[in-house]
Design a protein around this motif. Structure first.
Motif, mmCIF file in Angstrom:
data_model
loop_
_atom_site.group_PDB
_atom_site.id
_atom_site.type_symbol
_atom_site.label_atom_id
_atom_site.label_comp_id
_atom_site.label_asym_id
_atom_site.label_seq_id
_atom_site.Cartn_x
_atom_site.Cartn_y
_atom_site.Cartn_z
ATOM 1 N N UNK A 170 12.798 36.923 67.482
ATOM 2 C CA UNK A 170 12.753 38.479 68.097
ATOM 3 C C UNK A 170 14.138 39.020 68.220
ATOM 4 N N UNK A 171 14.775 38.098 68.956
ATOM 5 C CA UNK A 171 16.191 38.588 69.457
ATOM 6 C C UNK A 171 17.096 39.064 67.969
ATOM 7 N N UNK A 172 16.730 38.137 67.254
ATOM 8 C CA UNK A 172 17.576 38.411 65.813
ATOM 9 C C UNK A 172 17.112 39.782 65.170
ATOM 10 N N UNK A 173 15.675 39.941 65.028
ATOM 11 C CA UNK A 173 15.299 41.108 64.730
ATOM 12 C C UNK A 173 15.904 42.233 65.446
ATOM 13 N N UNK A 174 16.010 42.272 66.701
ATOM 14 C CA UNK A 174 16.380 43.468 67.702
ATOM 15 C C UNK A 174 17.810 43.498 67.160
ATOM 16 N N UNK A 175 18.597 42.482 67.062
ATOM 17 C CA UNK A 175 19.926 42.575 66.879
ATOM 18 C C UNK A 175 20.402 43.457 65.353
ATOM 19 N N UNK A 176 19.414 43.025 64.527
ATOM 20 C CA UNK A 176 19.744 43.544 63.176
ATOM 21 C C UNK A 176 19.329 45.205 63.206
ATOM 22 N N UNK A 177 18.041 45.457 63.887
ATOM 23 C CA UNK A 177 17.621 46.808 63.892
ATOM 24 C C UNK A 177 18.411 47.692 64.708
ATOM 25 N N UNK A 178 19.142 47.097 65.774
ATOM 26 C CA UNK A 178 20.054 47.744 66.610
ATOM 27 C C UNK A 178 21.125 48.143 65.623
ATOM 28 N N UNK A 179 21.743 47.209 64.964
ATOM 29 C CA UNK A 179 22.936 47.395 63.964
ATOM 30 C C UNK A 179 22.426 48.492 63.099
#
Ligand code: ADP
Ligand code: ZN
Ligand code: MG
Length: 478
Positions: free
Chosen positions: A448-457
Motif C-alpha cells: 500500500x505504501x508503494x501504491x501511495x507513493x506512485x499515485x502521489x507522484x
C-alpha cells in the motif's frame, strides 16, 4: 422495584392544503399578522363554515397509509373551551365518529421491527396564536382554521427511543404522502406524549401524564425520559401520580405542571349544526387509494432485497422519497448498490447537512455520483480523483456537467500508458531501497505504501489497476 413505562403519542399534523379547512383564506406560513383571515375563521356571528374537500382526501390517504378503517359516516363536533386564540369559543373537530379507526404503523427500532397501533385519526381546525409582550398580549388568527389531522396512537410504546422512532416513521409517511411538510420548528408537526409507569409485569396501566409543547425529535425523547424518572421517584416515595397536563421546558430539561387534565365532558362536545354529516362513497375512497405511493417501510424492505443492502442502509436511503429516488437513479449509472449507498451515506448526506440543503437541491446530482462510483469500480479513476471531483461539485463547481465532461475539460484523464507508469515505479523503487528490501523479505503490508507513493507522484492520475499490476511485477523483480 423494576418499573416499565407506557407511552402513547397524539400527533397533530398541519395539512398542506392551499386554503383553510372551512374558508378560502390561505394557509401559507410567514404572512403578516392577521392577514389571512375572514369572517369564518375569526368566528364572526352568522359566518358559516364550508368543508374543504382536499382535507378529506388527505385524511383518507393518511388513514389508508396507516392501515386504518375509513369511516363512511363522519360527524364534525364542537369542542367548547375559552381561550383568546379561539374566537368562536369552540374548535370544530371530530369526536364520536372520526374519519379513521384502528390502524397501525410498522418501523425499525435499533434494527428490530416494531408495530404500534393507531387508535384513530380525525380532522380538526387549528387555533390562532397568542404572543405575550410583558404588559399586553397579541392574538394572531392567521393559523385559526388551518386544517389539522390528529393521529392518536395506542399506548404501545415502552421506551423514549421507541416513541422517537414512531414519530420519525410517522413523519416520513406524512412526507411520502405529501400531506404535511413535517416541519417541527414551524409547528407543522406537533406531538403530545402520554406517559405512565407501572411495575414490570403488572397488567394495569398507571395514571398517565400528558406532556405538551414538544417541538423537536430530540425533545420528545428527552421529555419522556425525564417524565419517566419523575414518576418513578414519586412512586418510590410512596406518592400518587396525579393525572395532569405538563409542559416540557427544553432549557431546564424538566416538565412542569400546567393544569389538571380536562375530561371529555368538560368540553361539552356536540355535533356542529352548521356542518352536514359527511358521507364517503366507496368510489371516493377507492379514488384516493389509487394515489397511495410506495411507503417508506415497503420501500426499505424492497431496497434491502432488490439491491442486497443491509436494512440499516435501506432505512436511511428511504427516509425521504427524494433520497430514495436519488439512490435509484445513481444505481442505474453505477451498477453498484452498496458502493453507491456508501457514497450517499458518507459523502452526500454530509454535504447536504453542512449546506443545510434538501436532496432536491443537491449540488451533486445522482448521475454524477453514480458515474464516480462506476469509474472507480472500473479502475478508470482513483478514489482520490473521484473524491476531488465530488468536493468540487459540492462547492458549486462544474454544475450540470457530466463527469465525462469534467474529466475531459480538466485534464483528469487516467494515465494507463504502461511506459509512463513504469518510469514512475522505477523511480519510486530506486528511492525506497530499504522498503523494497523489507517487502521482498515478506512485509506484504508495504504494498500500500508503494501504491501511495506512485499515485502521489502521478497526482492521483495513474490507473489504479495498471499501477497495481505493474507494481506487483516490478517489486518481485520481474
Ligand atoms: P384522554 O381521553 O385522556 O385523551 P385517551 O384514551 O384518548 O385519553 O388517550 C390519549 C393518549 O394517551 C393515547 O395516545 C393513548 O395511547 C395514551 N394513553 C392512554 N392511557 C395511557 C396510559 N395509562 N399511559 C400512557 N399513555 C396512555
Ligand atoms: Zn378565513
Ligand atoms: Mg383523547
Amino acid at each position: 422495584m423494576d418499573f416499565e413505562a407506557v407511552i402513547g403519542l397524539e400527533v397533530h399534523a398541519q395539512l398542506l392544503t392551499k386554503s383553510k379547512i372551512f374558508c378560502s383564506c390561505p394557509t401559507a406560513f410567514g404572512h403578516g399578522d392577521n392577514e389571512n383571515v375572514c369572517p369564518v375563521c375569526t368566528g364572526l356571528p352568522g359566518a358559516l363554515p364550508v368543508l374543504n374537500k382536499q382535507v378529506v382526501d388527505f385524511a383518507i390517504l393518511t388513514g389508508l397509509a396507516l392501515n386504518c378503517k375509513i369511516q363512511k359516516h363522519n360527524i364534525f363536533a364542537r369542542k367548547n373551551y375559552f381561550y383568546p386564540d379561539l374566537p368562536k369559543g369552540y374548535q370544530i373537530s371530530q369526536y364520536e365518529e372520526p374519519i379513521c379507526l384502528g390502524g397501525k404503523l410498522t418501523f425499525l427500532v435499533d434494527g428490530n421491527e416494531m408495530t404500534v397501533g393507531v387508535t384513530r385519526i380525525h380532522m380538526e381546525e387549528d387555533a390562532g396564536k397568542n404572543t405575550h409582550h410583558g404588559e399586553f398580549s397579541l392574538v394572531n388568527l392567521n393559523r385559526s382554521s388551518v386544517p389539522l389531522l390528529e393521529i392518536v396512537s395506542e399506548p404501545d410504546m415502552r421506551t423514549p427511543k421507541q416513541a422517537g422512532e414512531y414519530l420519525r416513521a410517522l413523519r416520513s409517511v406524512l412526507l411520502y404522502l405529501g400531506v404535511c411538510d413535517g416541519n417541527m420548528d414551524e409547528g407543522s408537526l406537533r406531538c403530545d406524549a402520554n406517559v405512565s409507569v407501572r411495575t414490570r409485569g403488572a397488567e394495569k396501566f398507571g395514571t398517565k401524564v400528558e406532556l405538551k409543547n414538544i417541538n423537536s425529535f430530540r425533545f420528545v425523547e428527552k421529555a419522556i425520559e425525564y417524565e419517566i424518572g419523575r414518576q418513578i421517584d414519586l412512586i418510590e416515595q410512596g406518592q400518587k401520580i396525579v393525572q395532569e397536563t405538563r409542559l416540557y421546558d427544553p432549557d431546564k430539561n424538566r416538565t412542569v405542571g400546567m393544569r389538571s387534565k380536562e375530561e371529555a365532558h368538560d368540553y361539552r362536545y356536540f355535533p356542529d349544526p352548521d356542518l352536514l354529516p359527511l358521507r364517503l362513497s366507496d368510489e371516493w375512497i377507492d379514488g384516493v387509494r389509487k394515489q397511495l405511493p410506495e411507503l417508506p417501510y415497503e420501500k426499505m424492505n424492497r431496497f434491502a432485497t432488490q439491491f442486497g443492502l443491509p436494512r440499516y442502509d435501506a432505512q436511511i436511503l428511504t427516509q425521504s422519497r427524494d433520497l430514495a429516488q436519488y439512490f435509484e437513479t445513481a444505481v442505474k449509472r453505477s451498477n453498484n448498490p452498496k458502493g453507491t449507498s456508501n457514497w450517499i451515506m458518507s459523502e452526500l448526506l454530509r454535504v447536504l447537512n453542512d449546506q443545510k440543503k434538501e436532496v432536491a437541491d443537491s449540488p451533486v446530482n445522482a448521475d454524477q455520483l453514480g458515474d464516480l462510483v462506476r469509474l472507480i469500480d472500473q479502475g478508470q479513476m482513483s478514489g482520490k480523483i473521484a473524491k476531488g471531483i465530488f468536493e468540487d461539485l459540492a462547492a458549486g463547481k462544474f454544475s450540470n456537467k457530466t463527469v465525462e465532461q469534467i474529466v475531459k475539460e480538466n485534464g483528469l484523464v487516467q494515465v494507463t500508458d504502461t511506459k509512463a507508469i513504469e518510469a514512475v515505479i522505477d523511480k519510486i523503487i530506486a528511492a525506497n531501497a530499504g522498503q523494497v528490501e523489507q517487502y521482498r523479505s515478506g512485509k506484504d503490508k508495504l504494498f500500500g505504501f508503494f501504491v501511495g507513493q506512485v499515485m502521489k507522484e502521478m497526482k492521483g492520475q495513474g490507473s489504479p489497476t495498471v499501477v497495481n499490476d505493474l507494481l506487483k511485477k516490478k517489486l518481485k523483480g520481474e
